[in-house]
Design an enzyme around this catalytic site. Structure first.
Site, PDB file in Angstrom:
ATOM      1  N   HIS A 150       1.115  -1.289   0.131  1.00 39.46           N
ATOM      2  CA  HIS A 150       0.126  -0.313  -0.038  1.00 39.46           C
ATOM      3  C   HIS A 150       0.717   1.489  -0.305  1.00 39.46           C
ATOM      4  CE1 HIS A 150      -3.502  -3.037   1.247  1.00 39.46           C
ATOM      5  NE2 HIS A 150      -3.296  -2.527   2.607  1.00 39.46           N
TER       6      HIS A 150
HETATM    7  O1  RIB Z   1      -5.215  -0.174   4.421  1.00 43.18           O
HETATM    8  C1  RIB Z   1      -4.161   0.020   4.595  1.00 43.18           C
HETATM    9  C2  RIB Z   1      -3.250   1.512   5.565  1.00 43.18           C
HETATM   10  O2  RIB Z   1      -3.375   0.854   6.271  1.00 43.18           O
HETATM   11  C3  RIB Z   1      -1.254   0.775   4.913  1.00 43.18           C
HETATM   12  O3  RIB Z   1      -1.296   2.726   5.188  1.00 43.18           O
HETATM   13  C4  RIB Z   1      -1.224  -0.280   6.555  1.00 43.18           C
HETATM   14  O4  RIB Z   1       0.113   0.582   6.790  1.00 43.18           O
HETATM   15  C5  RIB Z   1      -2.011   0.988   7.628  1.00 43.18           C
HETATM   16  O5  RIB Z   1      -1.842   1.937   8.061  1.00 43.18           O
END
Ligand code: RIB
Ligand code: CA
Length: 311
Positions: A241
């Protein structure tokens, strides 16, 4: 000239790869790392940021502790994904360096107000509490912000924390509403694109083959981190992500998206934290974000591997 950025983060293994990608990329100048409670609470997120700077020998990068709770809601954390340390999968030594005494929100404000002609790019990859607080406290920073590049939200992909809400927005929807309504230039990386930014087993093998301390640490973190999403979604690897935010700054051609109106649900308990993305323009509302939907996965992974190998 390297692009000046601030990474606002809740490390988290994917945050860690984002931070390392930034530190391995001369196109970017990391002015500071600000931490926010999210994946795990404070002070752990701050400790983790210090550990990552020490792992790379970049103790010149200042770390500023930030919010320990959302603006209005109780903190919700994600040890079920990241493990109790937030960086499970690697055992990094207790940091010998310390965070700065200045609060993250003050650092963000001061840095923006002192911005040079390039402005400052804010890279929130956790809940938006610090960013929203800085904007609310000092709205004059808005014209100094070149871009806010956010990992958060979801539209056709839905949510990963509730059926409709992604974690970063779910944890602090009130902060997200402030940021998306601020008028600052926003580029958004929702689950719709980050769930395509998968690190597959063969990619993990490439990272293991780097053969450096940092490469081994990344391989260990991702080897732990992937288990939750691989089991939940039945996919072949973990979604990277947060590194999407940094990869975009280095090579924007890796991504495709379009300008949309994005609003945040802050009231309904059923849909709290939903990012309502007007992808088809049915409201006729002016767009407030560039919303990314596609990624060149192979090119993205090549960039991550190549830059991690430089550390
Ligand atoms: O949904 C994914 C996000 O939430 C990413 O930034 C992960 O590190 C958590 O913070
Ligand atoms: Ca994160």
């Amino acid at each position: 000239m390297p692009r000046p950025i601030v990474i606002d983060t809740d490390p988290g293994q994917d945050d860690a790869v984002a931070i390392l990608l930034a530190l391995g990329s001369p196109e970017l100048e990391v002015l500071g790392i600000t931490t926010v409670a999210g994946n795990v609470p404070q002070p752990l997120v701050t400790t983790n940021a210090l550990k990552l700077c020490e792992l790379t020998g970049r103790t010149d990068i200042p770390v500023y502790p930030g919010a320990d709770a959302p603006l209005q809601r109780d903190l919700f954390t994600a040890e079920y994904v990241h493990g109790p340390t937030g960086l499970d999968g690697v055992d990094l030594p207790v940091p010998v360096t310390t965070a700065r005494s200045k609060h993250a929100i003050d650092f963000i404000i001061d840095t923006c107000l002192a911005a040079g002609p390039q402005g400052v790019t804010l890279c929130p990859v956790g809940p938006l509490t610090n960013i929203a607080s800085a904007i609310a406290r000092e709205p004059t920073i808005i014209p100094t912000i070149r871009e806010i590049v956010i990992m958060g939200g979801g539209f056709f992909e839905g949510g990963n924390t509730t059926p409709v809400a992604e974690f970063n927005i779910y944890v602090d929807p009130d902060a997200a509403a402030i940021v998306f309504n601020s008028g600052a230039p926003i580029t958004m990386f929702p689950l719709d694109v980050t769930h395509k930014a998968l690190v597959l087993p063969e990619d993990l093998d490439r990272i293991r083959a780097i053969g450096t301390t940092v490469g081994d640490a990344v391989a260990g973190m991702l080897g732990f981190y992937e288990r939750h999403d691989v089991e939940k979604y039945g996919i072949a690897g973990a979604p990277l992500h947060d590194p999407c935010v940094i990869a975009y700054l280095i090579d924007p051609e890796l991504f495709i998206g379009k300008a949309c109106r994005v609003d945040i649900e802050t009231d309904s308990e059923l849909t709290i934290g939903q990012t309502v993305v007007d992808w088809w323009g049915v409201t006729g509302s002016e767009a407030n974000a560039m919303v990314m939907s596609e990624v060149d996965r192979a090119g993205f992974i090549d960039l991550v591997v190549e830059r991690i190998a430089r550390l």
